[in-house]
Design a protein around this motif. Sequence first.
Motif, mmCIF file in Angstrom:
data_model
loop_
_atom_site.group_PDB
_atom_site.id
_atom_site.type_symbol
_atom_site.label_atom_id
_atom_site.label_comp_id
_atom_site.label_asym_id
_atom_site.label_seq_id
_atom_site.Cartn_x
_atom_site.Cartn_y
_atom_site.Cartn_z
ATOM 1 N N THR A 135 0.819 -1.217 0.000
ATOM 2 C CA THR A 135 0.000 0.000 0.000
ATOM 3 C C THR A 135 0.851 1.264 0.000
ATOM 4 O O THR A 135 0.351 2.346 -0.306
ATOM 5 C CB THR A 135 -0.919 0.013 1.226
ATOM 6 O OG1 THR A 135 -0.117 -0.042 2.413
ATOM 7 C CG2 THR A 135 -1.871 -1.177 1.182
ATOM 8 N N GLN A 136 2.126 1.139 0.362
ATOM 9 C CA GLN A 136 3.036 2.278 0.330
ATOM 10 C C GLN A 136 4.464 1.781 0.181
ATOM 11 O O GLN A 136 4.759 0.610 0.437
ATOM 12 C CB GLN A 136 2.916 3.133 1.593
ATOM 13 C CG GLN A 136 3.559 2.554 2.824
ATOM 14 C CD GLN A 136 3.601 3.526 3.991
ATOM 15 O OE1 GLN A 136 3.060 4.617 3.938
ATOM 16 N NE2 GLN A 136 4.249 3.126 5.068
ATOM 17 N N VAL A 137 5.333 2.685 -0.234
ATOM 18 C CA VAL A 137 6.773 2.409 -0.317
ATOM 19 C C VAL A 137 7.464 3.347 0.657
ATOM 20 O O VAL A 137 7.208 4.558 0.651
ATOM 21 C CB VAL A 137 7.301 2.633 -1.751
ATOM 22 C CG1 VAL A 137 8.824 2.546 -1.773
ATOM 23 C CG2 VAL A 137 6.708 1.626 -2.702
ATOM 24 N N SER A 138 8.327 2.806 1.509
ATOM 25 C CA SER A 138 9.059 3.620 2.480
ATOM 26 C C SER A 138 10.556 3.542 2.204
ATOM 27 O O SER A 138 11.058 2.511 1.750
ATOM 28 C CB SER A 138 8.768 3.149 3.908
ATOM 29 O OG SER A 138 9.235 1.829 4.101
ATOM 30 N N LEU A 139 11.234 4.647 2.465
ATOM 31 C CA LEU A 139 12.681 4.738 2.276
ATOM 32 C C LEU A 139 13.309 5.267 3.555
ATOM 33 O O LEU A 139 12.794 6.220 4.150
ATOM 34 C CB LEU A 139 13.037 5.669 1.109
ATOM 35 C CG LEU A 139 12.599 5.241 -0.297
ATOM 36 C CD1 LEU A 139 11.174 5.682 -0.586
ATOM 37 C CD2 LEU A 139 13.544 5.828 -1.344
ATOM 38 N N THR A 140 14.418 4.664 3.961
ATOM 39 C CA THR A 140 15.146 5.070 5.160
ATOM 40 C C THR A 140 16.532 5.554 4.759
ATOM 41 O O THR A 140 17.254 4.853 4.036
ATOM 42 C CB THR A 140 15.262 3.905 6.153
ATOM 43 O OG1 THR A 140 13.956 3.436 6.494
ATOM 44 C CG2 THR A 140 15.978 4.351 7.418
ATOM 45 N N PHE A 141 16.895 6.761 5.224
ATOM 46 C CA PHE A 141 18.189 7.356 4.885
ATOM 47 C C PHE A 141 19.076 7.405 6.126
ATOM 48 O O PHE A 141 18.613 7.211 7.255
ATOM 49 C CB PHE A 141 17.989 8.770 4.322
ATOM 50 C CG PHE A 141 17.251 8.796 3.014
ATOM 51 C CD1 PHE A 141 17.931 8.706 1.819
ATOM 52 C CD2 PHE A 141 15.868 8.905 2.987
ATOM 53 C CE1 PHE A 141 17.253 8.731 0.608
ATOM 54 C CE2 PHE A 141 15.178 8.928 1.782
ATOM 55 C CZ PHE A 141 15.875 8.838 0.585
ATOM 56 N N SER A 157 -4.429 1.573 -5.256
ATOM 57 C CA SER A 157 -4.844 0.171 -5.105
ATOM 58 C C SER A 157 -4.984 -0.481 -6.477
ATOM 59 O O SER A 157 -5.057 0.182 -7.513
ATOM 60 C CB SER A 157 -6.173 0.103 -4.351
ATOM 61 O OG SER A 157 -7.180 0.829 -5.056
ATOM 62 N N GLY A 158 -5.049 -1.839 -6.443
ATOM 63 C CA GLY A 158 -5.253 -2.591 -7.674
ATOM 64 C C GLY A 158 -4.061 -2.614 -8.594
ATOM 65 O O GLY A 158 -4.226 -2.582 -9.824
#
Length: 696
Positions: free
Chosen positions: A64-70, A110-111
């Motif tokens: 449902t989402q993309v997360s990035l950690t720096f 979605s989808g």
Amino acid sequence: MTQAIAPRAAATTTGGVAFRVRVLLLLLLAVIGAVLAGAAPASAHAALTGSDPQQGAVVSQAPTQVSLTFSEKVAMSDGSVRVLDPKGKRVDTGKATDLGGTTYGVKLHSGLPDGTFTVTYQVVSADSHPVSGAFTFSVGAPSQTSVALSDPAVGGGVVGALYGVGRYVSYAGFILLVGGAAFVLACWQRGAGVRPVQRLVVSGWLALTGATLALLLLRGSYVGSGKVGDIFDLTLLGQVLQTKSGAALVSRLLLLAAGALFIAVLFGAYARRDEADVTDASGKDDGSDNGGVDVDAEKRDLTFGLAIGGAVVAAGLAASWAMAEHASTGIQAGLAMPVDVLHLLAVAVWLGGLSTLLVALFRAPAETQIDAVAVRRFSRLAFGSVTVLAATGIYQSWRQVGSWSALTGTWYGQLLLIKIGLVAVLVGIAWISRRWTAQLSEAPQTKAMATAGTTAGAKVGAKALAELRTKQPTKVPAKSRDSSSEGSDSTDSDSRDANSGGSNSGNSRRAAQLARQQAAVATARQKRLRDADPARAGLRRSVLAEAGVAVVLLAVTTVLTSTEPGRTEEAAQQATSSSSQRSGPLSLKLPFDTGGQDGKGTAEVTLDPARVGGNEMHVFVERPNGKAFDVPEVKVAFTLAAKKIGPLPVTPDRIATGHWSAIGVQIPMAGDWEIAVTVRTSDIDQTTVTKNAKIG
């Protein structure tokens, strides 16, 4: 002949000085070109240390989402993170959110279909440098994608090169402005009235002001599209003004306005007062003017006020770098920023004072040559600056590098070693200059002779001019006037007046030319006397060498401030290793031969999911013909030599003929692991075969 020789002597000396200055400028341009050509287009100071989904991962359901950690805080805007489907269509909502800490996310529609998705990001790190990159993940199974993963030109191209030049010019301007003013106030107050010194300090102010304005205009395009056409985009400029870097640049401009007032007082009222003191000293010794005012006390008060005001402006200018670059992020930022301010001020006082001394030695007029006392004062001031520079530099090096491996194995560490070497060379040359300074104080004083020569030349020229102006050529016979008629008398009178005026005009021109020749001869004589002093000549050579090394040192420092710190680079490498972990079971085939009868075969080891933590391991032993091989014993061991971990032994259980298994096999960290399989085919025949594989 005399008319041609004297100016030619002065021109020859001036030409030599100009040649040295041109050589120094060419060296400066060569260093800038070499450094900018060899530097990377964009040196990111924040690294992507993790993502969800991970790079290269294959997930069963669409997230449902993309997360990035720096590795540190970054600045994001709408569109900073984009997610593209296999056809290149955006599937994110466009608004990035702060998920806490150094993790940021963007929602997905979605989808979503199955296939390979591309994530691109372009952000600005907390120390003002642009960061960009891309990676892929797949839903269901990998597929073909129309998205081309090209390296973004953020921070590169023409705009990146211009931005790099602007940074160099701003540092150089700061050094000349602060160091030149400090040299005048602390070492050579008479220098406030010397035109070459004034031009040097004013040039520093102009360079810093112009470079700051240029950086403000370039900033939006530098961290964004990188297009030249966006330099004058007022919308981007408005966005830049709302960032930390924009606020720092605007603050610098405001401080430069105060710096302009400081320069006006230093080279205006202060310089005139110093000239008045010199004039009064030749006529009286009581240290007060006609009104009973204590001139010395008034000058001390003005010097103290200029010193305090200048120190505040200089510290503020240095803080405009500290609050927006390396010192403002990472560990101990509260301590690192004031330390960085001291570091910059020490560099400016040392190298800026050195530049001013160079100008004073080569370009100062004959009557205002710098004396040995001023040189000794700067020698002490430079020693104190180098001490502060060393102390603050050691702390900054530890903070930005963090380990010996980063000192030698990263570009930042290698640049730091080059900088340390250049500083060592500069200190060595400064030691030679210090020896020349000591000899200069003991050398015979030629200043009185030079001044006398200059004054004598000026007096001779002035006397000649006065004599020629007062001389009246009126050699007309009296009988000519008596015998002429009234009309003839009037005509002759007008003719004499015209001839007299033309003669006076010609004499004035000749007198002015003679005065210039006399002054040129006196100046050339004074310079010959000055250059004949071996101590002064040696000091000039050593200071010129110091300035050349300082130019290279400043170029290396500029690149160093735009390079990813070694501590961050190592963290990024570890994060890249972790993010490139396998997303499916690991399978290795290891042929073996125990040496005995029926001792050949193949051991296939599978590890699922082949990540850090618990894993399920299976070992399948087969004969050369592909059939299951019933062996009495199988053992497995894992070793991570890079971290000196292992061997970690695992004894699997026999499940069936040729099938051995173990559950809960722990892999403590990601890395290139050595997997050793020991197979025993009889009571006396066994062998161990190894193979390396990336796990976790």
